[in-house]
Motif scaffolding. Structure first.
Motif, mmCIF file in Angstrom:
data_model
loop_
_atom_site.group_PDB
_atom_site.id
_atom_site.type_symbol
_atom_site.label_atom_id
_atom_site.label_comp_id
_atom_site.label_asym_id
_atom_site.label_seq_id
_atom_site.Cartn_x
_atom_site.Cartn_y
_atom_site.Cartn_z
ATOM 1 N N GLU A 69 38.430 28.028 51.578
ATOM 2 C CA GLU A 69 38.681 27.498 52.574
ATOM 3 C C GLU A 69 37.731 28.060 53.805
ATOM 4 N N ASP A 70 38.561 29.760 53.934
ATOM 5 C CA ASP A 70 37.198 29.759 54.970
ATOM 6 C C ASP A 70 36.247 30.801 54.302
ATOM 7 N N PRO A 71 34.506 30.472 54.805
ATOM 8 C CA PRO A 71 33.781 30.818 54.069
ATOM 9 C C PRO A 71 32.931 31.752 55.216
ATOM 10 N N ASN A 72 33.766 32.745 56.443
ATOM 11 C CA ASN A 72 33.286 34.042 56.577
ATOM 12 C C ASN A 72 34.365 34.878 56.189
ATOM 13 N N THR A 73 35.171 34.734 54.593
ATOM 14 C CA THR A 73 35.787 35.339 54.025
ATOM 15 C C THR A 73 35.622 35.599 52.517
ATOM 16 N N SER A 74 35.456 36.497 51.827
ATOM 17 C CA SER A 74 35.323 36.967 50.517
ATOM 18 C C SER A 74 36.297 38.218 49.609
ATOM 19 N N ASP A 75 35.935 37.810 48.890
ATOM 20 C CA ASP A 75 36.971 39.493 47.911
ATOM 21 C C ASP A 75 35.712 40.786 48.206
ATOM 22 N N VAL A 292 33.460 42.796 29.275
ATOM 23 C CA VAL A 292 33.886 43.847 28.731
ATOM 24 C C VAL A 292 35.335 43.920 28.930
ATOM 25 N N LYS A 293 35.166 44.934 30.074
ATOM 26 C CA LYS A 293 36.594 45.939 31.058
ATOM 27 C C LYS A 293 36.990 45.471 32.619
ATOM 28 N N SER A 294 37.684 45.328 32.717
ATOM 29 C CA SER A 294 37.813 44.478 34.412
ATOM 30 C C SER A 294 37.501 45.979 35.230
ATOM 31 N N PRO A 295 37.285 45.579 35.934
ATOM 32 C CA PRO A 295 36.782 46.296 37.633
ATOM 33 C C PRO A 295 38.217 47.406 37.436
ATOM 34 N N ASP A 296 39.692 47.032 36.617
ATOM 35 C CA ASP A 296 40.445 48.184 36.840
ATOM 36 C C ASP A 296 40.748 49.074 35.660
ATOM 37 N N ALA A 297 40.187 48.455 34.495
ATOM 38 C CA ALA A 297 39.932 49.491 33.496
ATOM 39 C C ALA A 297 38.673 49.770 33.528
ATOM 40 N N TYR A 298 37.658 49.534 34.490
ATOM 41 C CA TYR A 298 35.520 50.428 34.494
ATOM 42 C C TYR A 298 35.990 50.912 35.961
ATOM 43 N N PRO A 299 36.395 51.635 36.824
ATOM 44 C CA PRO A 299 36.312 51.400 38.277
ATOM 45 C C PRO A 299 34.877 52.004 38.677
ATOM 46 N N VAL A 337 34.703 41.915 41.271
ATOM 47 C CA VAL A 337 34.486 42.748 41.692
ATOM 48 C C VAL A 337 35.471 43.569 41.553
ATOM 49 N N ALA A 338 36.200 44.090 43.281
ATOM 50 C CA ALA A 338 37.528 44.798 43.329
ATOM 51 C C ALA A 338 38.233 43.196 44.476
ATOM 52 N N TYR A 339 38.814 43.156 43.951
ATOM 53 C CA TYR A 339 39.462 42.299 45.365
ATOM 54 C C TYR A 339 40.925 43.105 46.133
ATOM 55 N N ASN A 340 40.895 41.851 46.978
ATOM 56 C CA ASN A 340 42.429 43.299 47.642
ATOM 57 C C ASN A 340 43.436 43.419 47.192
ATOM 58 N N GLU A 341 43.573 42.734 45.963
ATOM 59 C CA GLU A 341 45.099 43.617 45.305
ATOM 60 C C GLU A 341 44.697 44.142 44.113
ATOM 61 N N SER A 342 43.871 44.766 44.444
ATOM 62 C CA SER A 342 43.401 46.047 42.625
ATOM 63 C C SER A 342 43.617 47.255 43.367
ATOM 64 N N PRO A 343 44.007 47.637 42.733
ATOM 65 C CA PRO A 343 44.714 49.148 42.996
ATOM 66 C C PRO A 343 43.572 50.280 43.929
#
Length: 634
Positions: A69-75, A292-299, A337-343
């Motif tokens: 909802e807040d357009p001034n935020t992003s992952d 193919v691989k998530s950011p967690d699998a291929y940081p 891309v990574a998000y707030n709860e990514s390792p």
């Protein structure tokens, strides 16, 4: 944060990118803001190693929440503290979803523009009487019917384009619109499975561009195929220079086992860069990501993408790279891309990519000011060089040119400066003191209050900073671009009356070589840089050897090069008796293919030395200067 290119690009290319016509965009009635954006995107692509990073719907979708909802935020901002510099959106998400979603995306686009971001739209247009943009039995004839009749299918497309045009006009700021992308794949109703052929697609694309162009002045048009192993897929589907401002490439999953390599990605981006250069367009990496691989699998995937791009001498010549939506639905089932709860390891790796000095984010585009004028801006009126200073002092400067001709010699290195070519916008560079051809010779053109323009004897152009930034290259512009940016004044060096600094009126900066090496570009620096690298001397030239093309021009006409075009066998050079030259052959990207020094006899080189067919530049250098010739290899 930007790094300026020092790659040597030579004069006789097939099409000269920086010599823009009076109508640089395909829409001659585009607004000035659109023209400014066009100019700045060119400047990012061609004058810097930095690449804008972008993401589709970065401030209206979130992972794993779905909506934002807040357009001034992003992952991206949650992880790095910075939004991407380019916002991608899709007309489909406005047209085929709820009024509330329409509102969210509209607010997100407005916020991105307010933050200085580039905004680009694609259009996953669902086929007539279907709810999908994918190829189906229901839509297999749609492209053919739109192109070859003026019936219900044509009317349907016009109605859909009207919806997109309405969104563009409601936003009322510059948009890069990318229609019917990945046309060389078989998954869309406008793709290779559809009834018709390549020309049918081109006709569909051209009709749509013409239709939109007639109804809005806020658009730059982008065209982007998908990666293909066919050698000519770019040329095959290209609609022509009148129908694209931006050319791009969609290329996913590189660097994974069983998929294309980073090296292949880099080679394809070189193709995009070369194609854009030769067609006077803006090159972009229009879509990419790891499905193919998530950011967690291929940081480190994003870091490796950028590192591979920067390892090339021209793959970095793209204005942006854009990835897809961070979403919890569809494919892939993880974010791009990574998000707030990514390792932490994932977030740290993404920050490593963002912190590279060649990755340009929202604060960088805000600093550049993508909607202000630039070196490449095609201005409708006023000061056409884009520096906005004009020539408003009313002194009609430039009427009086000093008859005295000078070399401009650097105190630290003892080397001279010269103009590198006759190309509008090309660099000024450092050359050995022994060089004495007309490109190294300058005259003063009087301005007001002690200021003067510096005019090159060889081509009559003035030089000026390319932008106001610290480190900006000095480039040459035609004399009618005169303004405060082309005005200089001598500031005497204390205790050394024979030396001076040259101060620019518009920027208040000095100029100096970037390094002491031959061919080093000349850059501007703040006046705090007051060492001997910024100190210069005007050395008068013997007036009997100054004006016009001296000795070398006559010598070059005596050199015989045959056969030209070259098909097979040997390329032969017949050198005039008593003359000596260094001979260098460059390809179209400025790479040295062959070089030999002090040639004073006839010379033969085998066709095998030249790696491919195309245009090459043969450069002859003697103590009198430099001349160049074209060589066509078939």
């Amino acid at each position: 944060m930007t790094i300026f290119k020092t790659i040597k690009i030579f004069v006789l290319l097939c099409t000269i990118f920086v010599s823009t016509s009076t109508q640089a965009q395909i829409d001659s009635s585009a607004t000035q803001l659109v023209k400014n954006l066009y100019g700045n995107l060119k400047e990012v692509a061609w004058n810097e190693k930095g690449v804008l990073f972008g993401q589709e719907h970065f401030n209206s979708f979130a992972y794993p929440l779905g909506t934002r909802e807040d357009p001034n935020t992003s992952d991206c901002k949650d992880v790095t503290g910075k939004h991407p510099g380019v916002l991608g959106q899709d007309f489909n998400f406005y047209i085929n979803n709820s009024p509330n979603e329409y509102r969210r995306h509209l607010a997100a686009a407005r916020k991105a523009y307010e933050l200085g971001c580039v905004v680009t739209f694609d259009f996953h247009l669902s086929g007539k009487d279907t709810d999908t943009y994918k190829y189906t039995e229901l839509s297999k004839n749609l492209m053919f019917d739109i192109v070859n009749s003026e019936g219900a299918e044509r009317e349907w497309l016009e109605n859909e384009l009207d919806k997109a045009i309405s969104i563009v006009n409601e936003l009322d700021f510059p948009i890069v619109v990318r229609l019917f992308h990945e046309m060389n794949g078989d998954w869309f109703w406008w793709g290779t499975k559809a009834k018709g052929d390549v020309q049918t697609f081109i006709d569909l694309y051209k009709f749509s561009v013409d239709y939109m162009k007639a109804r809005t002045d806020n658009v730059l048009f982008a065209w982007s195929p998908n990666f293909d192993t066919k050698p000519d897929y770019f040329e095959e589907y290209y609609p022509g220079d009148d129908y694209a401002d931006v050319v791009g490439l969609d290329f996913y999953d590189q660097g994974n086992s069983g998929y294309e390599s980073f090296e292949t990605m880099t080679i394809e981006l070189e193709r995009v860069s070369d194609f854009a250069w030769n067609h006077n367009k803006i090159p972009v990496f229009s879509e990419t990501g790891n499905r193919v691989k998530s950011p967690d699998a291929y940081p480190l995937w994003w870091y490796n993408v950028q590192s591979s791009i920067q390892s090339s001498n021209r793959a970095f010549k793209i204005a942006w790279m854009l990835t897809w939506i961070n979403q919890d639905w569809g494919h892939p089932p993880f974010p791009y891309v990574a998000y707030n709860e990514s390792p932490e390891v994932t977030k740290n790796a993404f920050n490593k990519f963002v912190d590279m000095n060649t990755t340009l984010m929202q604060p960088d585009v805000e600093s550049i000011n993508m909607y202000d004028s630039s070196l490449f801006t095609d201005k409708a009126t006023g000061d056409q060089d884009g520096d906005q200073d004009g020539d408003q002092d009313g002194d009609q400067d430039g009427d009086i040119t000093s008859t005295e001709v000078f070399f401009i010699v650097n105190r630290e290195t003892g080397k001279k400066i010269r103009t590198r070519s006759n190309i509008d916008g090309d660099n000024i560079e450092l050359v050995p003191a022994s060089w004495a051809g007309t490109p190294t010779k300058w005259q003063k053109v009087n301005a007001e209050n002690g200021y003067f323009h510096l005019k090159n004897v060889d081509n009559g152009m003035y030089f000026r900073p390319a932008s106001r930034d610290n480190g900006s290259l000095l480039v040459q512009r035609p004399s009618f671009y005169k303004g405060d940016s082309t005005k200089w004044i001598e500031i005497e060096v204390s205790g050394s009356p024979n030396y001076f600094y040259l101060l620019n009126k518009a920027t208040g900066s000095y100029f100096r070589p970037e390094t002491g090496d031959t061919y080093s570009p000349i850059i501007q620096r703040p006046t705090t840089y007051s060492g001997t690298f910024t100190q210069w001397q005007f050395i008068p030239v013997n007036p009997t050897t100054t004006l016009g093309k001296v000795a070398l021009k006559g010598q070059i006409n005596e050199i015989s090069i045959y056969p030209n075009p070259l098909d097979d066998g040997n390329l032969s050079f017949q050198i005039p008796t008593g003359k000596s030259f260094d001979i260098t052959i460059f390809d179209q990207q400025g790479r040295v293919i062959y070089s030999v020094q002090k040639v004073n006899n006839n010379l033969k080189i085998n066709r095998s030395v030249l790696p491919s067919s195309g245009l090459y530049i043969i450069e002859f250098t003697s103590e009198d200067g430099i001349e160049q010739r074209k060589l066509v290899v078939e």
